[in-house]
Design an enzyme around this catalytic site. Structure first.
Site, short mmCIF file in Angstrom:
data_model
loop_
_atom_site.label_atom_id
_atom_site.label_comp_id
_atom_site.label_asym_id
_atom_site.label_seq_id
_atom_site.Cartn_x
_atom_site.Cartn_y
_atom_site.Cartn_z
CB SER A 4 -0.50 -0.04 1.11
OG SER A 4 -0.63 -0.06 2.45
CG ASN A 12 -4.40 20.83 2.57
OD1 ASN A 12 -5.04 19.94 2.00
ND2 ASN A 12 -5.54 21.98 1.82
N PRO A 217 -8.83 18.34 1.59
CG PRO A 217 -9.18 18.92 4.22
CD PRO A 217 -9.68 18.72 2.36
CB SER A 219 -6.73 13.74 -0.66
OG SER A 219 -7.54 14.05 -0.77
CD GLU A 235 -17.37 14.12 7.86
OE1 GLU A 235 -18.18 13.53 9.37
OE2 GLU A 235 -17.62 13.84 7.26
CE LYS A 251 -25.13 13.69 8.19
NZ LYS A 251 -24.46 13.28 7.25
#
Length: 430
Positions: A4, A12, A217, A219, A235, A251
């Site tokens: 992986s 960021n 932010p 990813s 999130e 939400k």
């Protein structure tokens, strides 16, 4: 062998690159599969307990927590939504049509950390002696140079996107959700649908296009033996840093506009939307309860409620919950106490998950799970795997969903799914 590579953005600030794990843990359908050196064995131990034991076995050295890097070696990987079946009683109704495991974690004794603020890269290596460390670092550096010189094959969709749920079917499911809400079974249910297409070429090339368009932010990119995971998540799920817990549930959504005045109005509308605030507050309460299971009594608090955060495709309503982890618990116990994230189930969580199992067409797999790391010093960070795609056998899958409450409007909820995917599905089209 599980191979992986993952990239994680902390506001960021940092990117984390890992590969060639010293051990792997894959878990599916109640059975853990462990590879450690030349050993390969299976275990029926509970998944988060197994994860904690392996991390402690591989990184037993007690370390101070104050490091300039978010990850100094440890465990990094995927916890799929369906791993929640190992924690709660959920009926087994939906078909398992993807190969993606319920948990796929690698244990890494090295990492390349890129600091965006300092514009610098650091190569970290666990070692027994300084000489061994220098030799291993040189080998890693050479491998990274070779990797950077390789060019990826272009990514191309070879079919159009199509959904597993028509609008008419969505309207029917929405109506059934409303029946559950009005009868008092639930306060909120997260209803999703899945899109798929055929493709050829490099999954990483697709990720590069998506990350450029989304700038999300939290990813991540992961290549597993059977799957490839591309996550453009905005999130945070759970962060644990020096014993302090933070979660930031999302939400409430509004689309972005290229007209600056309209875009500003859409963001302002979100700050004043009672429905979205109520929806957000339900999940805040759910997460406060989840975290409270393992937090120091009295430490759970909400420093920020209903803040608007803007992303390239949408504005989101985001709250922040903080607490202090009780000394008798670690990162794995915290993750288990909160898994899966309430922002992608609904409330109350278990009943919402049971209704999701009844209404949706396919299992969610990686989508709505979490991707993250548990560092060797006990720190942790993870995302909620929304805006997340799974590639398997030349098929690419992408999901979208949203929380439905009693005063939700079906057309608005249906359109919101496409607003969330406006910087994903079209970006990959020819």
């Amino acid at each position: 062998m599980l191979q992986s590579a993952a990239e994680s953005h902390e506001n960021n600030h940092f990117d984390i690159l890992v590969a060639e794990p010293i051990a792997t843990l894959s878990y599916k359908d109640g059975l853990g599969d462990i590879e450690l050196g030349q050993q390969r064995y299976q275990s029926q131990q509970a998944p988060f307990e197994l994860l904690a034991d392996l991390r402690q076995q591989l990184f037993p050295k007690q370390l101070g927590q104050d490091y300039p890097f978010p990850f100094i070696g440890g465990a990094l990987g995927l916890w799929s939504y369906d791993l929640g079946r190992s924690l709660e009683s959920i009926p087994q109704q939906l078909p398992t049509d993807l190969l993606c495991p319920d948990m796929a974690v690698g244990f890494y004794d090295w990492a390349l950390i890129y600091d965006h603020q300092q514009q610098s890269a650091s190569l970290i290596q666990w070692c027994e002696t300084e000489q061994q460390g220098l030799m291993q670092l040189a080998q890693r550096e050479q491998w990274l140079h070779q990797l950077s010189s390789q060019s990826a094959h272009p990514f191309t969709l070879t079919s159009t996107w199509h959904s597993n749920t028509s609008k008419a079917a969505y309207q029917d499911k929405f109506a059934r959700v409303q029946e559950y809400l009005l009868s008092g079974d639930c306060y909120q249910i997260n209803l999703t649908q899945r899109f798929e297409a055929s493709y050829s070429g490099s999954e990483f090339a697709a990720y590069q296009k998506l990350i450029a368009a989304n700038q999300a932010p939290f990813s991540a990119f992961m290549r597993l033996p059977s799957s490839c995971i591309l996550s453009l998540s905005p999130e945070r799920f759970i962060r644990l840093k020096q014993g302090e817990i933070e979660t930031k549930p999302i939400k409430g959504t509004r689309p972005r506009s290229q007209d600056p005045s309209l875009d500003q109005q859409l963001a302002k509308d979100l700050t004043q939307a009672e429905k979205d605030q109520a929806e957000n507050l339900m999940i805040v309460d759910l997460l406060r309860n989840d975290i409270g299971r393992v937090a120091t009594p009295g430490s759970v608090h909400v420093p920020k409620l209903f803040a608007v955060e803007s992303f390239p495709a949408v504005h989101h309503l985001v709250s922040t919950i903080k607490a202090t982890l009780a000394e008798s618990y670690g990162a794995e116990q915290l993750l288990a106490a909160c898994f899966p994230g309430g922002s992608i189930t609904g409330a109350p969580k278990i009943r919402a998950m049971q209704i999701i199992e009844e209404l949706e067409e396919n299992r969610r797999a990686a989508y709505c799970g979490a991707i993250g790391y548990i560092s060797a010093n006990g720190d942790m960070d993870s995302n909620i795997a929304i805006r997340t795609l799974v590639c398997e056998q030349q098929k690419i899958y992408c999901w979208a969903g949203g929380g439905v409450v009693s005063d939700s409007q079906v057309d608005a909820e249906y359109q919101e799914l496409f607003d969330k995917l406006s910087r994903i599905l079209p970006i990959l089209e020819p």
